[in-house]
Design a protein around this motif. Structure first.
Motif, short mmCIF file in Angstrom:
data_model
loop_
_atom_site.label_atom_id
_atom_site.label_comp_id
_atom_site.label_asym_id
_atom_site.label_seq_id
_atom_site.Cartn_x
_atom_site.Cartn_y
_atom_site.Cartn_z
N LYS A 182 20.53 8.83 -5.70
CA LYS A 182 19.51 8.02 -6.34
C LYS A 182 19.87 6.54 -6.21
CE LYS A 182 16.64 8.28 -10.48
NZ LYS A 182 16.60 6.94 -11.02
N ASP A 183 18.84 5.72 -5.95
CA ASP A 183 18.96 4.26 -5.84
C ASP A 183 19.61 3.76 -4.55
OD1 ASP A 183 17.68 3.81 -8.25
OD2 ASP A 183 19.55 4.05 -9.38
N VAL A 184 19.93 4.68 -3.64
CA VAL A 184 20.47 4.25 -2.35
C VAL A 184 19.30 3.75 -1.48
CG1 VAL A 184 21.33 5.22 -0.16
CG2 VAL A 184 22.56 5.62 -2.30
N VAL A 185 19.57 2.69 -0.71
CA VAL A 185 18.57 2.17 0.22
C VAL A 185 18.70 2.91 1.55
CG1 VAL A 185 17.85 0.17 1.57
CG2 VAL A 185 18.44 -0.09 -0.85
N VAL A 186 17.57 3.41 2.05
CA VAL A 186 17.59 4.18 3.29
C VAL A 186 16.60 3.56 4.28
CG1 VAL A 186 17.07 6.43 4.31
CG2 VAL A 186 18.17 6.32 2.09
N ARG A 187 17.04 3.45 5.52
CA ARG A 187 16.14 3.00 6.59
C ARG A 187 15.60 4.24 7.30
NH1 ARG A 187 18.48 -0.91 11.15
NH2 ARG A 187 18.32 -2.58 9.61
N PHE A 188 14.27 4.31 7.44
CA PHE A 188 13.66 5.53 7.99
C PHE A 188 12.52 5.19 8.93
CE2 PHE A 188 11.86 4.45 3.81
CZ PHE A 188 10.54 4.24 4.16
N ILE A 189 12.09 6.21 9.70
CA ILE A 189 10.90 6.05 10.54
C ILE A 189 9.77 6.91 9.98
CG2 ILE A 189 11.70 7.82 12.21
CD1 ILE A 189 10.25 5.97 14.36
N VAL A 190 8.56 6.38 9.98
CA VAL A 190 7.39 7.08 9.44
C VAL A 190 6.88 8.05 10.49
CG1 VAL A 190 5.06 6.80 8.50
CG2 VAL A 190 6.80 5.04 8.07
N ILE A 191 6.80 9.35 10.15
CA ILE A 191 6.31 10.31 11.14
C ILE A 191 4.90 10.81 10.81
CG2 ILE A 191 8.52 11.07 12.07
CD1 ILE A 191 8.55 13.35 10.14
N GLY A 192 4.43 10.53 9.61
CA GLY A 192 3.06 10.92 9.29
C GLY A 192 2.60 10.22 8.02
N THR A 193 1.30 9.90 7.96
CA THR A 193 0.76 9.31 6.74
C THR A 193 -0.49 10.07 6.34
OG1 THR A 193 -0.67 7.75 7.91
CG2 THR A 193 1.56 6.99 7.36
N LYS A 194 -0.80 10.04 5.06
CA LYS A 194 -1.98 10.76 4.57
C LYS A 194 -2.60 9.94 3.45
CE LYS A 194 -3.08 15.33 2.74
NZ LYS A 194 -2.42 16.53 2.22
N TRP A 195 -3.91 9.82 3.50
CA TRP A 195 -4.64 9.08 2.48
C TRP A 195 -5.27 10.08 1.52
CZ3 TRP A 195 -5.79 5.11 -0.34
CH2 TRP A 195 -7.07 4.93 -0.88
N LEU A 196 -5.00 9.93 0.23
CA LEU A 196 -5.57 10.81 -0.78
C LEU A 196 -6.72 10.08 -1.45
CD1 LEU A 196 -2.18 11.88 -2.37
CD2 LEU A 196 -3.48 13.13 -0.66
N GLU A 197 -7.93 10.48 -1.11
CA GLU A 197 -9.11 9.75 -1.57
C GLU A 197 -9.22 9.76 -3.10
OE1 GLU A 197 -11.35 8.01 0.45
OE2 GLU A 197 -12.25 7.35 -1.43
N ALA A 198 -8.98 10.91 -3.72
CA ALA A 198 -9.18 11.02 -5.17
C ALA A 198 -8.22 10.11 -5.93
CB ALA A 198 -8.99 12.46 -5.61
N GLU A 199 -6.98 10.10 -5.52
CA GLU A 199 -5.98 9.28 -6.22
C GLU A 199 -5.94 7.84 -5.72
OE1 GLU A 199 -5.35 12.17 -4.81
OE2 GLU A 199 -4.39 13.53 -6.25
N ARG A 200 -6.60 7.59 -4.61
CA ARG A 200 -6.50 6.30 -3.93
C ARG A 200 -5.05 5.93 -3.67
NH1 ARG A 200 -11.53 4.89 -3.71
NH2 ARG A 200 -11.10 3.03 -2.52
N GLU A 201 -4.35 6.87 -3.09
CA GLU A 201 -2.92 6.69 -2.80
C GLU A 201 -2.62 7.13 -1.36
OE1 GLU A 201 -0.25 5.82 -4.67
OE2 GLU A 201 -0.67 6.26 -6.78
#
Lengths: 177, 150
Positions: free
Chosen positions: A141-160
């Protein structure tokens, strides 16, 4: 990535906020815009709305027949945050589960790093759970991690937005600050 | 998962509107949001209550993840990176992650490799990879100098 965007927007001003002196009108347009902007939170195309920077132009108002409200088309510039597939980012670990960890990055909290995307790491149940590796620093917990994004998803109901990320690649993993 | 199958930031495929959009580095966003927050503090007793959650989380994030704090340094970083004809997106990834070696820079922004090979083809004398690495190395040195003198 944080983006500076120019956005067209419709601001609806109730009749009682209209004033023959332009200054107060301009003020109520800005105030409405700020409110709308904060409420909208995010859109699929532009990402999360952070802040309004400048009001670029105010178009001619149109009276709405039924309510007497006036609709002003405005253009303003603002800052948004959008996450892209293939993008490399840094985030902070906020939750550790047996099958992976959740990270926080900018306004997004649901960034999931599955244990299958953490080569060489194994889960260790302790007082506070942790992912250990023989070659790399531990992920807790609280460690900083560098990562690559492999997928994104838009949730319309939550607007997230949600994102799936990976540590498979060179120079990815925990970062010492 | 993503609606646009083609999207891949590593190859700079992020859609035309974003390729042309101005991107901002974390340190630039930090300056803007902190300024906004200070303005709110002047007019309100409880400024945190006046801002959206998105604003609050983003402010915390950019404060922690800004490599440069001093406004002059922030300006210089953009100025230096702008000399290398990078796309806005590439410029900001480099400014955010501050890679220390050429290998790390290419791993963080794979598209700079393609970019330098485009330049290469445009030249009458073919420039080898070594040359490209040299340009990247100079850029990283310039960046680390700013950090040192901040």
């Amino acid at each position: 990535m944080f983006l500076k965007v120019k956005l067209p927007w419709n601001v609806v001003i109730p009749a009682e906020n209209l004033d023959p002196k332009g200054l107060i009108l301009q003020r109520s347009i800005v105030l409405h815009l700020l409110d709308d902007f904060a409420c909208r939170k995010a859109t699929k195309d532009l990402g999360y709305f952070l802040a309004v920077m400048t009001l670029e132009s105010i178009g001619e108002g149109k009276v709405r027949q039924n309510t007497g409200e006036v609709l002003f088309p405005v253009v303003f510039s603002g800052i948004t945050f959008k996450i892209f597939r293939g993008e490399i980012l840094e985030g902070t670990v906020h939750k550790i589960l047996k099958h992976g960890v959740f990270l926080r990055c900018g306004p997004i909290e649901n960034i999931y790093l599955s244990c299958t995307k953490m080569p060489d790491y194994r889960y260790m149940q302790a007082e506070s759970p942790v992912f250990l590796s023989d070659k790399h620093p531990k992920i807790e917990k609280d460690v900083v991690v560098r990562f690559i994004v492999i997928g994104t998803k838009w949730l319309e109901a939550e607007r997230e937005f949600q994102a799936l990320v990976s540590l498979e690649g060179d120079f990815l993993g925990p970062v010492s600050e | 998962m993503s609606g646009e199958e083609e999207e891949n930031a590593a190859e700079l495929k992020i859609g035309d509107e974003f390729l042309k959009a101005k991107c901002l580095m974390n340190c630039e966003v930090a300056l803007i949001l902190e300024h906004k927050y200070e303005q709110l503090q002047k007019t309100s007793d409880d400024p945190m209550n006046q801002v959206s959650q998105v604003f609050e989380k983003s402010l915390q994030y950019v404060k922690r993840f800004s490599r440069y704090k001093n406004p002059d340094a922030v300006r210089q970083v953009r100025e230096i990176l702008s000399r290398y004809q990078l796309a806005e997106f590439e410029l900001c990834v480099l400014g955010n992650l501050c890679p220390e070696t050429v290998e790390e820079a290419i791993a963080m922004v794979p598209s700079i490799k393609y970019f330098y090979s485009i330049i290469k083809c445009g030249h009458p004398h073919t420039r080898g990879r070594a040359h490209d690495d040299e340009a990247i190395e100079k850029m990283l040195n310039d960046l680390s100098l700013i950090k040192k003198f901040e």
